[in-house]
Structures are given as C-alpha cells and as structure tokens.
Design an enzyme around this catalytic site. Sequence first.
Site, PDB file in Angstrom:
ATOM      1  N   ASP A   1       2.584  -4.647   9.380  1.00  0.00           N
ATOM      2  CA  ASP A   1       1.254  -4.099   9.112  1.00  0.00           C
ATOM      3  C   ASP A   1       0.252  -5.254   9.207  1.00  0.00           C
ATOM      4  O   ASP A   1       0.636  -6.408   9.363  1.00  0.00           O
ATOM      5  CB  ASP A   1       1.221  -3.398   7.752  1.00  0.00           C
ATOM      6  CG  ASP A   1       1.498  -4.356   6.593  1.00  0.00           C
ATOM      7  OD1 ASP A   1       1.640  -5.577   6.827  1.00  0.00           O
ATOM      8  OD2 ASP A   1       1.583  -3.887   5.447  1.00  0.00           O
ATOM      9  N   SER A   2      -1.024  -4.927   9.110  1.00  0.00           N
ATOM     10  CA  SER A   2      -2.042  -5.955   9.348  1.00  0.00           C
ATOM     11  C   SER A   2      -2.316  -6.806   8.126  1.00  0.00           C
ATOM     12  O   SER A   2      -2.993  -7.819   8.205  1.00  0.00           O
ATOM     13  CB  SER A   2      -3.343  -5.281   9.760  1.00  0.00           C
ATOM     14  OG  SER A   2      -3.885  -4.573   8.665  1.00  0.00           O
ATOM     15  N   GLY A   3      -1.814  -6.403   6.983  1.00  0.00           N
ATOM     16  CA  GLY A   3      -2.124  -7.102   5.745  1.00  0.00           C
ATOM     17  C   GLY A   3      -3.295  -6.466   5.012  1.00  0.00           C
ATOM     18  O   GLY A   3      -3.508  -6.708   3.831  1.00  0.00           O
ATOM     19  N   GLY A   4      -4.044  -5.625   5.716  1.00  0.00           N
ATOM     20  CA  GLY A   4      -5.229  -5.005   5.117  1.00  0.00           C
ATOM     21  C   GLY A   4      -4.919  -4.193   3.874  1.00  0.00           C
ATOM     22  O   GLY A   4      -5.557  -4.362   2.843  1.00  0.00           O
ATOM     23  N   PHE A   5      -3.899  -3.346   3.959  1.00  0.00           N
ATOM     24  CA  PHE A   5      -3.602  -2.468   2.832  1.00  0.00           C
ATOM     25  C   PHE A   5      -3.261  -3.258   1.572  1.00  0.00           C
ATOM     26  O   PHE A   5      -3.750  -2.960   0.480  1.00  0.00           O
ATOM     27  CB  PHE A   5      -2.451  -1.508   3.188  1.00  0.00           C
ATOM     28  CG  PHE A   5      -2.152  -0.521   2.104  1.00  0.00           C
ATOM     29  CD1 PHE A   5      -2.952   0.588   1.925  1.00  0.00           C
ATOM     30  CD2 PHE A   5      -1.075  -0.706   1.245  1.00  0.00           C
ATOM     31  CE1 PHE A   5      -2.691   1.502   0.908  1.00  0.00           C
ATOM     32  CE2 PHE A   5      -0.804   0.196   0.225  1.00  0.00           C
ATOM     33  CZ  PHE A   5      -1.615   1.302   0.060  1.00  0.00           C
TER      34      PHE A   5
ATOM     35  N   GLY B   1      -5.013   4.832   5.534  1.00  0.00           N
ATOM     36  CA  GLY B   1      -5.916   5.228   4.460  1.00  0.00           C
ATOM     37  C   GLY B   1      -5.532   6.491   3.723  1.00  0.00           C
ATOM     38  O   GLY B   1      -6.360   7.105   3.047  1.00  0.00           O
TER      39      GLY B   1
ATOM     40  N   ASP C   1       6.687   5.319   7.591  1.00  0.00           N
ATOM     41  CA  ASP C   1       7.322   4.329   6.730  1.00  0.00           C
ATOM     42  C   ASP C   1       6.924   4.649   5.307  1.00  0.00           C
ATOM     43  O   ASP C   1       5.876   5.254   5.079  1.00  0.00           O
ATOM     44  CB  ASP C   1       6.823   2.911   7.055  1.00  0.00           C
ATOM     45  CG  ASP C   1       5.429   2.668   6.498  1.00  0.00           C
ATOM     46  OD1 ASP C   1       4.465   3.159   7.103  1.00  0.00           O
ATOM     47  OD2 ASP C   1       5.303   2.035   5.436  1.00  0.00           O
TER      48      ASP C   1
ATOM     49  N   CYS D   1      26.601  14.164   1.509  1.00  0.00           N
ATOM     50  CA  CYS D   1      26.181  12.900   2.132  1.00  0.00           C
ATOM     51  C   CYS D   1      27.411  12.134   2.622  1.00  0.00           C
ATOM     52  O   CYS D   1      28.428  12.076   1.948  1.00  0.00           O
ATOM     53  CB  CYS D   1      25.403  12.066   1.111  1.00  0.00           C
ATOM     54  SG  CYS D   1      24.865  10.467   1.753  1.00  0.00           S
TER      55      CYS D   1
ATOM     56  N   CYS E   1      27.330   8.873   3.379  1.00  0.00           N
ATOM     57  CA  CYS E   1      27.118   7.432   3.244  1.00  0.00           C
ATOM     58  C   CYS E   1      28.281   6.792   2.492  1.00  0.00           C
ATOM     59  O   CYS E   1      29.066   7.464   1.818  1.00  0.00           O
ATOM     60  CB  CYS E   1      25.782   7.137   2.560  1.00  0.00           C
ATOM     61  SG  CYS E   1      25.820   7.106   0.763  1.00  0.00           S
TER      62      CYS E   1
ATOM     63  N   CYS F   1      28.467   7.619  -1.362  1.00  0.00           N
ATOM     64  CA  CYS F   1      28.941   8.953  -1.729  1.00  0.00           C
ATOM     65  C   CYS F   1      30.408   9.159  -1.357  1.00  0.00           C
ATOM     66  O   CYS F   1      31.093   9.982  -1.961  1.00  0.00           O
ATOM     67  CB  CYS F   1      28.059  10.014  -1.072  1.00  0.00           C
ATOM     68  SG  CYS F   1      26.376   9.987  -1.709  1.00  0.00           S
TER      69      CYS F   1
ATOM     70  N   HIS G   1      22.253   4.579  -0.502  1.00  0.00           N
ATOM     71  CA  HIS G   1      22.274   6.046  -0.434  1.00  0.00           C
ATOM     72  C   HIS G   1      20.908   6.620  -0.057  1.00  0.00           C
ATOM     73  O   HIS G   1      20.809   7.464   0.829  1.00  0.00           O
ATOM     74  CB  HIS G   1      22.730   6.683  -1.753  1.00  0.00           C
ATOM     75  CG  HIS G   1      22.424   8.150  -1.755  1.00  0.00           C
ATOM     76  ND1 HIS G   1      23.200   9.080  -1.096  1.00  0.00           N
ATOM     77  CD2 HIS G   1      21.353   8.833  -2.245  1.00  0.00           C
ATOM     78  CE1 HIS G   1      22.638  10.263  -1.189  1.00  0.00           C
ATOM     79  NE2 HIS G   1      21.523  10.150  -1.887  1.00  0.00           N
TER      80      HIS G   1
HETATM   81 ZN   LIG Z   1      25.063   9.074  -0.051  1.00  0.00          ZN
END
Ligand SMILES: [Zn+2]
Length: 424
Positions: free
Chosen positions: A91-95, A269, A319, A357, A359, A362, A388
Amino acid sequence: MSLEFLIQRTNGKARTGRLITPHAEIETPVFMPVGTVASVKGVPQDLLEELGAQIILGNTYHLYLRPGVETVRKMGGLHGFMSWRRAILTDSGGFQVFSLSELRKVTEDGVTFRSHLDGSSHFFSPESAMEAQIGLGADIIMAFDECTEYPADQARMRASMEMTARWAARSKQYFEERKHEVPWARVGTDAFVRPEGRSPESSTAWGDSKVVSLSDGVEVELHSAGRTNASVPTQSLFGIVQGGMERALRKESAERTIEIGFPGYAIGGLSVGEPRELTCEIVESTLEHLPKDKPRYLMGVGTPEEIVKYANLGVDMMDCVLPTRAARHGLLFTSEGKVSIKQARYASDPGPLDPKCHCKVCQRYSRAYLRHLYASNEVLAQVLNTIHNLSFYLDTMQRVRHSILLGEEYRFLSGAGLGRNLEL
Ligand SMILES: [Zn+2]
C-alpha cells in the site's frame, strides 16, 4: 510485460480471471493475506505457500519505519528480504499515516507525521511514497492518496478527493521516471528473488533474457529486472478512487483517476467507521465507473460474507487484517459460523474446529486442544488459529472462483446454514 489481466469467465457482475505479475500468476478474485511488516503474523512463508496464498500485502508505512526501505532494497526488495517468490502488493502508506501516526500535518506537498514507534518526525509525499515502494519492490504498488475520514462534510470530501487526484498524477509521474530502479535481481543470492518454479537449470542465469518452460507447461520469457530496458518487467502502479461516502464524488474520482491512466484501480477510503450497508452501496456504485478490462481492488474489506458479496459484484482483489487479527484473539471463522475458541464449552470438545475444513489444523487438532492453547496463552494458539482462518478465507475465495466458472452464484450463509455451493 509487467502486468496482464485476462478475464476467463463472467457471471452476472462477477468475473474470474488471471492476473499475471512479474513474480506470479494469480487467479482472481483473490484474497490477499496481510503481511504488515514483511510477515503474515505467526505463519512462515512455506506454510503460506501450502495454504495457496498467491499474493500477500506489505505495509509501506511500517516497513519504512522498520527495518527501513534501504535495508530491504539492499536485499533485493521484499521478495529477497522475506524469501517470498510469489507476488507482493504494497500500500502507499497513506492509510496508516492517517490512522496510526500522531500529529500529522497535511499540505499540498504531502504529510508530516510522527512515528507511532518512537515519535520521530517523517514526511510522506506522492514522490517519497513511490520512492519507498520502488525500493520495497512489490509487484503491485499503490498511488499515494488521502483517506478521507468519516464522517466528513461535502466540502471536505471534495477537497480531499481533488487532492488525491493531484497526488495520483504526481505518483504516476515519479513512478514512470524511476520504475526501472526496482531492486529485483540486484543481490548476489538470486535464489531468493527468482520466481517460484523457475529452477536454476531452466535458465542459464536469472539475469539473461530467455524463454523457459515452467512446471505447468507455460512458457515465459525471463529478463533481468535490473536493466533499464523497455522489455524488462517492472512494478505496476494502481490508482485509488476516493470521494468519501458521496456517489457523485466517487464517480468523479474514478473518472479523474482513469484519465491519468493506471493498469489497475482500487477503491479506497472504506471501512473507516461507516455502516456496512453504506460501504456496499459505495462499492457497487463505484464499480460501475471502473474499466471492465482492468483489475479492481477493494482495499481493507471484510468478513467472509463480505468478500463473497464483493466478488459477486465484480471485485477482483481484496485484502483484510480480519482473518489474521481475529485469529490472534481466538475468533475463528468456520462453515458453521464464528467460533470463539476461548469459551469454556470447548474445554472437552474432541471434535475438529470445522468438520468441513481441510486445513492442517482441523485435520489434526481438537477444539479442546485449541481452547487449552489459547487459555494458556501459548504462541502455538496464534499460529494454528491464523493458519485455519487464512485457510478458510482462501478456500472461500476458491469456491467463489469455481462457482463463477460454473455459472453459479456462490452464497455464503454463515451461522444460519451452509451456502448452496459450500460443498463444492
Ligand atoms: Zn481449518
């Protein structure tokens, strides 16, 4: 070619496609885990690869303050520094300047702010934000913008939007003049900056220009990124649409940003304290004004339900810190709704966190064990919970892509039941 966006299939407003950056080919719509300080908190890079993260996000504000852009640049940029071979977006750093730092002073030139770490004074302008992001070397970087606060009156929203438009033009001008300074492939240990799947044997040297076959049969031409040559891949700079919560200002911001011309456009924004319905309304109306053939990135959003909703509206990239931050607080997203693992009701629960799930967490651990780790304040609790939650987000997005390809709408009905296509 620094960025290519190919739309495979559209389904209503939703679309699925491929975003090809110098370091990775990304399937869209995509969720990008947030690696604030060149680390997705608690998860090592090899596990992120296993989870299927195709692109991760780094925060320019944090990396600029620590370890500093120069340190990262000397290591070949973020790819070399953190040993990540897939794509990165900064990101630009602005936020962060607007949300984290203190005593900021905004002028037409840029923003003076104090570090949240040690109180030291710093200055970000469109030019210095570009300089920092070129040094960090992400595949995709963002124009410097002002994130308009909420609520704000009409005059304030307009003035802020107009300054963001002027800053976008300055960002682009600086980027075009200096984009060949990206630090890829400048360090001796080029193993770290060679994109994944490109073995040393497949090319005589990473610095050469040569067509090679990748493991999936795709032929690509490799170039040294260090040369000032028109065919050398560089970073791609995206523009950001602002305009507060006013539809007309968003439209004007989109038009002015498109006029400057970028290979991709972000909606910024939002998620700044406004009601969720308003976020959705602004996203939907802004999307109408963005080019259909360019990637559209919605910044900083949202819950699993929201990322599904926005993908269905035609957003290609998202994101959010939510899956990783919530995980560290014991809040887990599952196909049966949210689980607060700290609750005593899980103390003797032998079942998996989410029976649907796949993963690692799990497949292996019980709710009772995860609850115990959390209650004991074990570091492993944060690691497993984050794995997870990220897996849940990335899998959700994969199902969305699959549904778009099948011409169906993927609906996410957390808690109340399962989406029609959740079993895909
Ligand atoms: Zn999981």
